[in-house]
Design a protein around this motif. Structure first.
Motif, short mmCIF file in Angstrom:
data_model
loop_
_atom_site.label_atom_id
_atom_site.label_comp_id
_atom_site.label_asym_id
_atom_site.label_seq_id
_atom_site.Cartn_x
_atom_site.Cartn_y
_atom_site.Cartn_z
N GLU A 41 0.93 -1.39 -0.05
CA GLU A 41 -0.06 -0.02 -0.01
C GLU A 41 1.12 1.39 -0.01
OE1 GLU A 41 -3.46 2.08 2.40
OE2 GLU A 41 -2.79 0.35 3.55
N GLN A 42 1.98 1.19 0.92
CA GLN A 42 2.80 2.53 0.79
C GLN A 42 3.49 2.75 -0.50
OE1 GLN A 42 6.78 1.84 1.88
NE2 GLN A 42 6.73 3.73 0.54
N ILE A 43 4.08 1.57 -1.11
CA ILE A 43 4.74 1.72 -2.45
C ILE A 43 3.75 2.16 -3.46
CG2 ILE A 43 5.84 0.27 -4.24
CD1 ILE A 43 7.72 0.37 -1.81
N PHE A 44 2.54 1.90 -3.19
CA PHE A 44 1.78 2.31 -4.47
C PHE A 44 0.96 3.58 -4.27
CE2 PHE A 44 2.19 -1.83 -5.92
CZ PHE A 44 2.14 -1.94 -7.30
N THR A 45 1.10 4.18 -3.08
CA THR A 45 0.47 5.32 -2.67
C THR A 45 1.19 6.47 -2.33
OG1 THR A 45 -0.03 4.40 -0.50
CG2 THR A 45 -1.80 4.07 -1.97
#
Length: 264
Positions: free
Chosen positions: A244-248
């Motif tokens: 989630e962090q990598i994509f957002t």
């Protein structure tokens, strides 16, 4: 620490099942992977993303010593599987590959029956008991969400199955030798959207019992199935974190540019 609300329970501790420490992979003089360090969490799905030729598959294959099968390939650095040094002296590559199974991009069933495909690895390991073989074949096909479709076709050629079924058969074949980790190299890239959805659903189910590492060229797929994502570019690990962090909220410009489709 004032940022954390006290009523939020802390996330469960993540236990690494495998870890790479300063791993580089060479093909002859060419360095395909440069100094990668990465923890692979137990019972989670870790996705490796990045443009073609960036080293994702090379890194994946280094985890179970598949690179050794390529002339001129060598691995520098340490890879641990629990306490085992994967490349340690006296460590048996065949044992490593039993513990760390592999599913390839193109489904590659043997030209044998469905049953014999799944039983293959157990027979090589010396299992002769017909009842035990039958039981494990059923368990593995159930594990790969294929049993109901093939239970009346076990003696038919595996090549008579559809593409999506063949890929699930290859997953069942990998599960039959009871691995701890399953590596998947773009397992759905040759499949239609419906078969792809089945494989993705299966990956989410399998992580309850296995640690999974998947190489995918589809960022949507990585976002849907993985807990952690590693972004590779030109042989380097640019960024690694919770999916989630990598994509957002990617921390690196190159990650953001790749994810938003500006290159790759």
């Amino acid at each position: 620490m004032g940022m954390l609300r006290s009523d939020t329970p802390p996330p469960p501790p993540v236990v690494p099942k495998m870890s790479a420490h300063e791993v580089s992979v060479f093909y002859g003089d060419k360095e395909a992977i440069k100094n990668v360090s990465l923890d692979i969490a137990k019972n989670r799905v870790t996705a490796l993303i990045g443009p073609s030729g960036c080293g994702k598959s090379t890194f994946l294959r280094s985890l179970n010593r598949m690179n050794e099968l390529i002339d001129g390939a060598r691995v520098v650095g340490r890879i641990l599987l629990d306490e085992t040094e994967v490349y340690g002296k006296g460590v048996d590559a065949v044992d490593v590959r039993r513990r760390v199974g592999m599913v390839f991009q193109k489904s590659n069933p043997f030209p044998k029956s469905v049953f014999d495909n799944v039983a293959f690895g157990m027979r090589i390991a010396g299992e002769k008991d017909k009842q035990r073989l039958a039981q494990r074949v059923e368990e593995s096909l159930r594990g790969a969400a294929l049993w109901d479709e093939v239970k009346d076709r076990l003696e038919e050629s595996a090549l008579s199955l559809s593409g999506g079924q063949q890929q699930r058969l290859c997953i069942a074949r990998a599960l039959a030798v009871q691995p701890e980790v399953v590596l998947m190299d773009e397992p759905a890239s040759a499949l239609d959207p419906i078969a792809t959805a089945r494989i993705e659903e299966l990956i989410r189910e399998l992580r309850e019992r296995y640690t999974i590492v998947i190489v995918t060229h589809s960022m949507q797929q990585a976002a849907r199935v993985s807990d952690y994502t590693a972004f590779f570019y030109l042989g380097e690990l640019v960024e690694f974190g919770e999916t989630e962090q990598i994509f957002t909220r990617p921390g690196e410009t190159r990650t953001e540019e790749y994810i938003t489709g500006r290159f790759g």
